[in-house]
Each structure stands twice: as structure tokens, then as C-alpha cells.
Design a protein around this motif. Structure first.
Motif, PDB file in Angstrom:
ATOM      1  N   TRP A   1       0.833  -1.205   0.000  1.00 39.16           N
ATOM      2  CA  TRP A   1       0.000   0.000   0.000  1.00 39.16           C
ATOM      3  C   TRP A   1       0.867   1.254   0.000  1.00 39.16           C
ATOM      4  O   TRP A   1       0.761   2.112  -0.876  1.00 39.16           O
ATOM      5  CB  TRP A   1      -0.919  -0.033   1.218  1.00 39.16           C
ATOM      6  CG  TRP A   1      -1.785   1.169   1.399  1.00 39.16           C
ATOM      7  CD1 TRP A   1      -2.329   1.950   0.433  1.00 39.16           C
ATOM      8  CD2 TRP A   1      -2.206   1.728   2.649  1.00 39.16           C
ATOM      9  NE1 TRP A   1      -3.069   2.963   0.991  1.00 39.16           N
ATOM     10  CE2 TRP A   1      -3.015   2.842   2.357  1.00 39.16           C
ATOM     11  CE3 TRP A   1      -1.991   1.378   3.974  1.00 39.16           C
ATOM     12  CZ2 TRP A   1      -3.594   3.620   3.357  1.00 39.16           C
ATOM     13  CZ3 TRP A   1      -2.575   2.139   4.972  1.00 39.16           C
ATOM     14  CH2 TRP A   1      -3.369   3.255   4.656  1.00 39.16           C
ATOM     15  N   VAL A   2       1.752   1.358   1.010  1.00 41.04           N
ATOM     16  CA  VAL A   2       2.715   2.456   1.081  1.00 41.04           C
ATOM     17  C   VAL A   2       4.100   1.844   0.903  1.00 41.04           C
ATOM     18  O   VAL A   2       4.595   1.166   1.807  1.00 41.04           O
ATOM     19  CB  VAL A   2       2.624   3.196   2.430  1.00 41.04           C
ATOM     20  CG1 VAL A   2       3.691   4.285   2.503  1.00 41.04           C
ATOM     21  CG2 VAL A   2       1.235   3.796   2.615  1.00 41.04           C
ATOM     22  N   PRO A   3       4.731   2.028  -0.243  1.00 41.74           N
ATOM     23  CA  PRO A   3       6.012   1.371  -0.521  1.00 41.74           C
ATOM     24  C   PRO A   3       7.092   1.745   0.498  1.00 41.74           C
ATOM     25  O   PRO A   3       7.086   2.847   1.063  1.00 41.74           O
ATOM     26  CB  PRO A   3       6.375   1.878  -1.925  1.00 41.74           C
ATOM     27  CG  PRO A   3       5.069   2.289  -2.525  1.00 41.74           C
ATOM     28  CD  PRO A   3       4.243   2.810  -1.391  1.00 41.74           C
ATOM     29  N   VAL A   4       7.998   0.805   0.716  1.00 48.97           N
ATOM     30  CA  VAL A   4       9.146   1.071   1.578  1.00 48.97           C
ATOM     31  C   VAL A   4       9.967   2.188   0.959  1.00 48.97           C
ATOM     32  O   VAL A   4      10.096   2.297  -0.268  1.00 48.97           O
ATOM     33  CB  VAL A   4       9.993  -0.209   1.742  1.00 48.97           C
ATOM     34  CG1 VAL A   4      11.268   0.080   2.539  1.00 48.97           C
ATOM     35  CG2 VAL A   4       9.182  -1.297   2.432  1.00 48.97           C
ATOM     36  N   ARG A   5      10.529   3.017   1.801  1.00 46.90           N
ATOM     37  CA  ARG A   5      11.285   4.180   1.355  1.00 46.90           C
ATOM     38  C   ARG A   5      12.379   3.809   0.355  1.00 46.90           C
ATOM     39  O   ARG A   5      13.012   2.757   0.451  1.00 46.90           O
ATOM     40  CB  ARG A   5      11.946   4.858   2.552  1.00 46.90           C
ATOM     41  CG  ARG A   5      10.997   5.245   3.646  1.00 46.90           C
ATOM     42  CD  ARG A   5      11.754   5.611   4.923  1.00 46.90           C
ATOM     43  NE  ARG A   5      12.608   6.764   4.715  1.00 46.90           N
ATOM     44  CZ  ARG A   5      13.847   6.885   5.224  1.00 46.90           C
ATOM     45  NH1 ARG A   5      14.373   5.902   5.909  1.00 46.90           N
ATOM     46  NH2 ARG A   5      14.541   7.968   5.024  1.00 46.90           N
TER      47      ARG A   5
ATOM     48  N   VAL B   1      13.550   1.286   7.475  1.00 49.98           N
ATOM     49  CA  VAL B   1      12.233   1.081   6.883  1.00 49.98           C
ATOM     50  C   VAL B   1      11.220   2.069   7.452  1.00 49.98           C
ATOM     51  O   VAL B   1      10.236   2.410   6.791  1.00 49.98           O
ATOM     52  CB  VAL B   1      11.734  -0.368   7.082  1.00 49.98           C
ATOM     53  CG1 VAL B   1      12.617  -1.347   6.344  1.00 49.98           C
ATOM     54  CG2 VAL B   1      11.636  -0.731   8.548  1.00 49.98           C
ATOM     55  N   ALA B   2      11.440   2.520   8.677  1.00 49.22           N
ATOM     56  CA  ALA B   2      10.687   3.640   9.238  1.00 49.22           C
ATOM     57  C   ALA B   2      11.637   4.824   9.326  1.00 49.22           C
ATOM     58  O   ALA B   2      12.774   4.683   9.803  1.00 49.22           O
ATOM     59  CB  ALA B   2      10.129   3.293  10.620  1.00 49.22           C
ATOM     60  N   ASP B   3      11.188   5.967   8.873  1.00 47.06           N
ATOM     61  CA  ASP B   3      12.056   7.139   8.762  1.00 47.06           C
ATOM     62  C   ASP B   3      12.801   7.457  10.051  1.00 47.06           C
ATOM     63  O   ASP B   3      13.945   7.899  10.027  1.00 47.06           O
ATOM     64  CB  ASP B   3      11.225   8.367   8.354  1.00 47.06           C
ATOM     65  CG  ASP B   3      10.454   8.153   7.072  1.00 47.06           C
ATOM     66  OD1 ASP B   3       9.762   7.117   6.972  1.00 47.06           O
ATOM     67  OD2 ASP B   3      10.512   9.018   6.189  1.00 47.06           O
TER      68      ASP B   3
END
Length: 420
Positions: free
Chosen positions: A119-123, A149-151
Motif C-alpha cells: 500500500w505504502v512502498p518502503v522508502r 524502513v521507518a524514517d
């Protein structure tokens, strides 16, 4: 990396002497001021990430909310971690508690982001190869130039470097010179800022090498085989990565200086060290981003950077002045769940804006309503994460530490030092 991605940092929210002990709130008003500081840091960082997406007109640019928040947290971390290790005198228990304090939620958030990547691609900053796995396994993300993977995971890199360096110093008996260490790292940040504009070593191999050293070294530290030598190798490796393969080398060195300044403040409070090295460290850290200013980063322009540092230092000093007094319960609670808030808020805000759409040009009333709704979602999720992931993880850490302690304590004496 910009100030818009500057998160708060988990600075031993697990307890007075580390996560194997009771939480600061459980120890009463004497340590509630530390939770209050974490609450302030948490609020600042959430605001740094929320305002540009929901209420961009309210975002301040005369100082950096995100950097302010992380500096407060790094000071708290430096204040607590080394003296915690000294008080308990057991590096094995320290590392067990760190793992169970940090990794359960860290892995849970990683799994969540990956599970929803359809849904929300990995950065894009996360490599699509094994180096991403290696860097995430050690948490040494930013010091090997790998995006999380999380900012907000990038600051965990510097916490881990600090733990490794402090462990090495602890075992060789060099942990008392906190003020000197703070000044040395601050001066190093100035030099690195002038000569290094980015990572010297790039590519996948820094992540792989640090992962191998990390795994082998910590195995020795935990099991007691060549513990001091292994800790020294880990500390040197962490510092080498900090300087040679970090995304922003001067910032990493300055962060370590700030943490040792927090330790120096604790030494001064206990009457075992002077306060003047903290002032010298602060002055040098202010000078550190001279080269970065030429790169055009707004958050290290002279006036913004100086104001941010002054506000963070003033906030920490204010917290110390209020220690022992009754503090707002909401602020203390925010500090208690600050690690969950740190890790979950940015992914949740991304998911929220995917559903709500771009709010930057919406009517102010609608922006405010959506901001309140998003904040409620983040706080609720943080409370649940703390209750069902963090606390059980800490409980497991205590059990494992007790099980290992039955086989013999792995403390300072095994490394040839003395507990303070």
C-alpha cells in the motif's frame, strides 16, 4: 536527511538503571523529571513530522523542532546510560536489557511497514539487498548509510554506537573521564565537519562488516569469552563507522559528544566532575556544522542551529531544576511511552495521509480537525504498543537477565575495572 525526519530517541526509558529495572515513573517524583523531558522531546518530534503535512503554516523555522527533540533525548541518554552500567556493574545484564528494551518494538514496527508495503512502498533510501537486513539487524543504520524502513529509525544508530563505546570504556576502566570525552568528540565533530562532506566508504560492505563484528563481538561480551577485547573491537568498529561510513559524519560525532555531555552533567551533579567541559562541548558543537552550512541545510544555519542547541540545553537544565517536584502527569506519561511514540508515529502519519489525501492546501479548520484526529490515533497506538509490546519485552528481559545471573555475573571485575 533533513530536520523533517529528525525523530526523538529512546534514551533508556526502561528504568532508573536500565530497562531491567522499574520505570522512572515507578520510582516516584525523583525521576519523573526524566520522563517529563522525554515527553517534551516526544511532543517536539511529533510536531516536526505532523505540522508539514497537516498545518504547514504553523511550522517554525527559527529553530528545528525535530533536532531540538533529539538533542533533549540524547542528553537524557547520556545522563542515564553510563552511570546505570556502573551502578549495576554487569555488562551482560546491561546488553540483555538493551536488547529486550529496544528490539521487540523495533521488529514489530519493521514487520508492520513491510507488511503494508503493498500500500505504502518502503522508502527508496532502503537498499533492496542484504545490506538492508544487516544494517537493520544491528540498528547501525545511519552509520553505514542505510535508510531505515521507518524514517525515524536513523537515530537508533547513534544510541547503539554510544552503548558500544561506553561498554568498552567501562571494561577498560576509562569511563570516568566523561567531560574530557565530550570535549574530544565535540572537537572531532568540528574537524570532521571541515574535511568530510559525506561517507568515505560507501556501498554494501560497511553494513556486512559491521554486522559480522557486531554479532561476534556481542556474543563474546554476553558469554564472557575475551569480553574486554571484544568490547574494544566493537567500540573501535563503531567509531570507525561513525566517521568513515556515516551519512552525515560530523553530526554523528557531535551526537556522541552531546551524550557524553549528558554524562558529564551527571558527574557534576554527583560531585565527581566539573561542569565547565559541558560549556566547552556546547561551544564546539555549535561550530561543528560549518561545512554543512555551505551545503545549504536550513537546520544548521548559524542562527537556527545555535537557537536549537540553546533551547535543548535550557530544557534539560529546567528539567533538572524541577527534579523532585510534581510535574504534569500527561507530560510524564508521554515520556513513559516515548519509545513507542518515536517508532510508530511517522508510519502512522504516512498511512493517515494516504487516506486523507494532501491536506497542505485544505481549509485551516479541516486541517486542524485532521491533525487532532491523527494525533489521537498516534497516541492511542503508542499506548497500545507500550502496553502489549514494550512492557512484555522488558519483563522477558528481566527474566533472561536473572537466568544468566545465576550462572555468574559478567561485570566490571571480569574486565579489570572497578564499579564506581
Amino acid at each position: 536527511m533533513s530536520a523533517a525526519t529528525a525523530p526523538l530517541v529512546p534514551s533508556d526509558p526502561g528504568g532508573q538503571g536500565g530497562p531491567a529495572g522499574p520505570g522512572p515513573s515507578g520510582t516516584g517524583a525523583r525521576l519523573a523529571w526524566l520522563d517529563a523531558l522525554r515527553g517534551i522531546g516526544a511532543t517536539a518530534v511529533v510536531a516536526e513530522h505532523l505540522l508539514p503535512w497537516f498545518l504547514p503554516g504553523l511550522r517554525p523555522y527559527w529553530f528545528s523542532l525535530g533536532v531540538y527533540g533529539i538533542l533533549v533525548f540524547f542528553l537524557v541518554s547520556g545522563y542515564i546510560i553510563p552511570t546505570s552500567l556502573e551502578r549495576h556493574g554487569d555488562v551482560r545484564a546491561f546488553w540483555i536489557s538493551r536488547f529486550f528494551r529496544l528490539y521487540p518494538l523495533y521488529l514489530a514496527v519493521t514487520a508492520l511497514v513491510l507488511a503494508l508495503s503493498w500500500w505504502v512502498p518502503v522508502r527508496a533510501e532502503v537498499p533492496r539487498d542484504g545490506s538492508a537486513v544487516a544494517a537493520h539487524a544491528t540498528m547501525l543504520l545511519d552509520v553505514v548509510s542505510v535508510g531505515g524502513v521507518a524514517d525515524t529509525m536513523w537515530t537508533l544508530s547513534y544510541e547503539m554506537v554510544f552503548y558500544l563505546v561506553v561498554t568498552a570504556l567501562f571494561l577498560v576502566g576509562g569511563h570516568r573521564g566523561s567531560g574530557t570525552l565530550a570535549m574530544v568528540f565535540a572537537a572531532g565533530a568540528v574537524v570532521v565537519g571541515l574535511v568530510a562532506g559525506g561517507a568515505v566508504f560507501r556501498g554494501v560492505w560497511p553494513a556486512y562488516v559491521t554486522a559480522v563484528v557486531f554479532a561476534a563481538g556481542l556474543a563474546c561480551v554476553l558469554w564472557g569469552r575475551a569480553r574486554t577485547a571484544a568490547a574494544c573491537v566493537l567500540g573501535v568498529t563503531a567509531l570507525a563507522a561513525l566517521v568513515l561510513s556515516s551519512r552525515i559524519p560530523w553530526l554523528g560525532v557531535a551526537v556522541v559528544a552531546v551524550m557524553f555531555a549528558g554524562t558529564a552533567i551527571r558527574r557534576w551533579e554527583e560531585g565527581t566532575g566539573p561542569l565547565w567541559p559541558v560549556a566547552v562541548t556546547a561551544a564546539l558543537v555549535v561550530l561543528a556544522p560549518l561545512q554543512a552550512i555551505e551545503a545549504g541545510w536550513w537546520w544548521v544555519e548559524a542562527d537556527v542551529w545555535l537557537t536549537t542547541i540553546a533551547l535543548a540545553g535550557g530544557t534539560f537544565a529546567g528539567g533538572m531544576a524541577l527534579r523532585g517536584r510534581r510535574l504534569p502527569r500527561a507530560l510524564v506519561w508521554l515520556g513513559l511511552v516515548s519509545y513507542s511514540l518515536y517508532l510508530v508515529h511517522h508510519p502512522l502519519l504516512k498511512y493517515f495521509t494516504e487516506l486523507s489525501g494532501d491536506l497542505r492546501h485544505a481549509e485551516p479548520a479541516f486541517q486542524a480537525a485532521m491533525a487532532v484526529l491523527a494525533l489521537a490515533l498516534v497516541l492511542g497506538a503508542s499506548a497500545l504498543a507500550y502496553r502489549y509490546v514494550e512492557r512484555p519485552g522488558q519483563a522477558w528481559g528481566r527474566r533472561v537477565a536473572r537466568a544468566f545471573s545465576g550462572a555468574g555475573r559478567g561485570g566490571l571485575r571480569s574486565g579489570g575495572g572497578r564499579a564506581g
